[in-house]
Design a protein around this motif. Structure first.
Motif, PDB file in Angstrom:
ATOM      1  N   ASP A   1      10.893  -0.724  -4.602  1.00  0.00           N
ATOM      2  CA  ASP A   1       9.652  -0.098  -5.072  1.00  0.00           C
ATOM      3  C   ASP A   1       9.671   1.402  -4.810  1.00  0.00           C
ATOM      4  OD1 ASP A   1       8.562  -2.333  -6.073  1.00  0.00           O
ATOM      5  OD2 ASP A   1       6.929  -2.522  -4.619  1.00  0.00           O
ATOM      6  N   SER A   2       8.929   2.139  -5.618  1.00  0.00           N
ATOM      7  CA  SER A   2       8.785   3.590  -5.444  1.00  0.00           C
ATOM      8  C   SER A   2       7.406   3.895  -4.880  1.00  0.00           C
ATOM      9  CB  SER A   2       8.953   4.310  -6.788  1.00  0.00           C
ATOM     10  OG  SER A   2      10.231   4.075  -7.329  1.00  0.00           O
ATOM     11  N   LYS A   3       7.323   5.011  -4.078  1.00  0.00           N
ATOM     12  CA  LYS A   3       6.025   5.434  -3.540  1.00  0.00           C
ATOM     13  C   LYS A   3       5.173   6.053  -4.643  1.00  0.00           C
ATOM     14  CE  LYS A   3       7.155   6.174   1.306  1.00  0.00           C
ATOM     15  NZ  LYS A   3       7.120   7.147   2.435  1.00  0.00           N
ATOM     16  N   LEU A   4       3.848   5.935  -4.467  1.00  0.00           N
ATOM     17  CA  LEU A   4       2.933   6.560  -5.418  1.00  0.00           C
ATOM     18  C   LEU A   4       3.031   8.081  -5.340  1.00  0.00           C
ATOM     19  CD1 LEU A   4      -0.230   4.334  -4.828  1.00  0.00           C
ATOM     20  CD2 LEU A   4       1.198   4.375  -6.888  1.00  0.00           C
ATOM     21  N   SER A   5       2.877   8.836  -6.479  1.00  0.00           N
ATOM     22  CA  SER A   5       2.933  10.304  -6.511  1.00  0.00           C
ATOM     23  C   SER A   5       1.602  10.907  -6.066  1.00  0.00           C
ATOM     24  CB  SER A   5       3.260  10.801  -7.927  1.00  0.00           C
ATOM     25  OG  SER A   5       4.511  10.316  -8.349  1.00  0.00           O
TER      26      SER A   5
ATOM     27  N   LYS B   1       0.848  -1.201   0.000  1.00  0.00           N
ATOM     28  CA  LYS B   1       0.000   0.000   0.000  1.00  0.00           C
ATOM     29  C   LYS B   1       0.880   1.245   0.000  1.00  0.00           C
ATOM     30  CE  LYS B   1      -3.870   2.147   2.425  1.00  0.00           C
ATOM     31  NZ  LYS B   1      -4.777   2.054   3.599  1.00  0.00           N
ATOM     32  N   GLY B   2       0.590   2.139  -0.915  1.00  0.00           N
ATOM     33  CA  GLY B   2       1.344   3.380  -1.012  1.00  0.00           C
ATOM     34  C   GLY B   2       2.536   3.307  -1.938  1.00  0.00           C
ATOM     35  N   TYR B   3       2.731   2.135  -2.599  1.00  0.00           N
ATOM     36  CA  TYR B   3       3.872   1.972  -3.503  1.00  0.00           C
ATOM     37  C   TYR B   3       3.382   1.522  -4.874  1.00  0.00           C
ATOM     38  CZ  TYR B   3       7.046   2.353   0.454  1.00  0.00           C
ATOM     39  OH  TYR B   3       7.757   2.816   1.533  1.00  0.00           O
ATOM     40  N   SER B   4       4.175   1.799  -5.871  1.00  0.00           N
ATOM     41  CA  SER B   4       3.827   1.381  -7.230  1.00  0.00           C
ATOM     42  C   SER B   4       4.533   0.078  -7.577  1.00  0.00           C
ATOM     43  CB  SER B   4       4.241   2.471  -8.231  1.00  0.00           C
ATOM     44  OG  SER B   4       5.641   2.700  -8.167  1.00  0.00           O
TER      45      SER B   4
END
Length: 515
Positions: free
Chosen positions: A473-477, A440-443
């Motif tokens: 993983d990267s966080k969602l923008s 949750k919160g990551y792409s």
């Protein structure tokens, strides 16, 4: 044996008749003893037990008088000539020769074999005896050396495995007969000696088990070819076996069953297809799978018919059959069974590799609840897994070409440490972790993570072969904020305009309808 008897009879009777008039023997010429059919690690020792003596009734005597008792506890040194007459009658085929006592009873072949086995040999052929060793194309070895006296020699062969301790093969004691080839017509002294060629006969069987996975690491679901190598034993009076079978047991894999696609009624369907060679003879056997007392699958390969007349004695046997790996470790063993001797089984083990995925964020924080499937790179297949009770580990149970099936039956989730551990893999293959759902919160990371085998290669322990992979993983923008009402006012205004336009549209239609 018949040939040996004839040679020995000629040797002894000729020596007795011609040797009586000789007061001494001159230096005998050289003859060669050759032992064939030994395995690669075999060594030989020998001892001369009978030599010429023209002053005796038979023309022969024992080199070591203590060896007389080997032919029976009731024989003493005074019985030397009695024992020799019994030997002469044995090798002459029970024929009475000149000067033989009328009451002489020949030794039987088994009595002679037992006697030879009671004699200790301690002399190893050395360089002064022109010892020569030749390895044949079929892997057997021939050893030959020179001797300078006619007579009877006892030869023993022994073979150690590569550890130098345990026995590979035990051979029956052998007898070499060195006879006279010719005489000087004036002196009666032998001018030449006849060479002796004997073939080693193994009485216990060394057996080896191997498979097509040279590094002993394999994945679940792979089909492996197993190979068994042994020899057909020699049947003798002391090893009078009538049966010879190989019993193979497997745990952690399933024998591949034969299936004839062109004939569903083929009686061999459902059996294990075993291919084999014995010497230059090739054969096929289809054998049933049965459960042993420990509920393990076994197959039995019957080689009894190859014992007949010792036609295949000492010949190498090679067998092959297939099995598919079903567990994290495969134990396979094979043991000879002849109804008489006890043998140790040959064992073979296969292991599966273990890989660990570590999931992190950009700040190196570990991420839990990321969902993955495992993909093979050599083909479009995904792992089907089962979750183990201990820790966050999964075991491969099979493979599927359907990603949808993999999502349903092969989905794995990272734990609180951001890790997934997968067992049942082959270090000779390349695997990738494919992310299906990000935390949750990551792409989702669209780039698969490739497994690197940390301990791959020769000299590593197959039982602990491991690999690793990692993914970030990267966080969602998020939409930018200006601190005011932002776009909200524009959204409300747009809705008011749309409602007003709709009201005007319906009002104009109503006026038109009244006209």
């Amino acid at each position: 044996m018949k040939k040996m008897r004839k040679i020995f009879a000629v040797l002894l009777t000729l020596a007795m008749v011609l040797g009586m008039s000789m007061t001494s023997f001159a230096t005998e010429p050289t003859a060669k003893i050759t032992v064939n059919g030994l395995d690669a690690n075999a060594t030989v020792t020998y001892k001369q037990i009978i030599k010429p003596n023209t002053q005796t009734a038979t023309g022969w005597e024992f080199v070591d008088k203590a060896d007389i008792t080997a032919f029976g506890d009731n024989y003493t040194q005074d019985d030397e000539q009695v024992v020799l007459w019994k030997l002469i009658k044995m090798v002459s085929g029970n024929t009475t020769v000149q000067n033989m006592p009328a009451n002489t009873v020949a030794f039987s072949a088994s009595e002679f074999q037992t006697a030879v086995g009671n004699i200790t040999t301690n002399k190893t052929p050395g360089t002064t005896e022109n010892v020569n060793t030749v390895t044949e194309n079929n892997g057997t070895k021939t050893i030959s050396w020179d001797v300078t006296s006619a007579g009877v020699y006892v030869v023993n062969a022994d073979s150690k495995k590569q550890d130098g301790k345990s026995t590979a093969y035990t051979y029956s004691p052998m007898a070499a007969y060195i006879s006279f080839g010719g005489y000087d017509t004036k002196t009666g002294v032998p001018s030449s000696l006849e060479n002796a060629n004997i073939t080693a006969k193994s009485t216990t069987v060394d057996i080896t088990k191997s498979d097509s996975e040279t590094d002993k690491v394999v994945e679940v679901g792979k089909t492996v070819t197993y190979d068994v190598t042994t020899k057909i034993p020699f049947v003798s009076a002391t090893n009078n076996i009538t049966s010879f079978k190989l019993i193979d047991t497997i745990d952690g894999a399933e024998y591949v069953k034969y299936n004839n696609p062109d004939n569903e009624n083929d009686p061999n369907n459902g059996k294990v297809h075993v291919t084999g060679t014995i010497g230059t003879t090739t054969f096929d056997q289809y054998v049933d799978i049965v459960k042993d007392k420990n509920d393990k699958d076994t197959i039995t390969i019957d080689l009894s018919k190859y014992l007949e007349n010792n036609a295949h004695a000492n010949q190498t046997v090679n067998l092959s059959y297939d099995a598919t790996v079903t567990s994290l470790e495969v134990n396979n063993s094979v043991i000879p069974a002849d109804g008489k001797n006890n043998y140790r089984p040959a064992e073979d083990r296969l292991y599966t590799g273990t890989v660990t995925l570590t999931k992190t964020g950009k700040s190196n924080e570990t991420l839990k609840d990321a969902k993955f499937v495992l993909k093979r790179t050599d083909k479009e297949e995904y792992a089907i897994v089962s979750k183990n009770n201990a820790g966050n580990t999964y075991s491969v149970t099979g493979w599927t070409s359907s990603l949808a099936t993999a999502k349903a039956s092969g989905l794995m989730v990272t734990d609180n440490n951001g890790k997934i551990v997968v067992k049942g893999l082959d270090d000779s293959k390349t695997y990738e972790f494919k992310e299906i759902e990000a935390p949750k919160g990551y792409s989702i990371n669209e780039t698969n993570s490739t497994v690197s085998w940390d301990t791959e290669g020769a000299g590593k322990d197959a039982a602990t072969r491991t690999g690793s992979a990692s993914m970030v993983d990267s966080k969602l923008s998020a939409l930018p904020s200006t601190g005011g009402i932002g776009t909200t006012i524009f959204t409300i205004a747009g809705c008011v305009i749309m409602i007003a336009a709709a009201g005007l549209f319906f009002a104009s239609r109503k006026k038109s309808d009244n006209k």
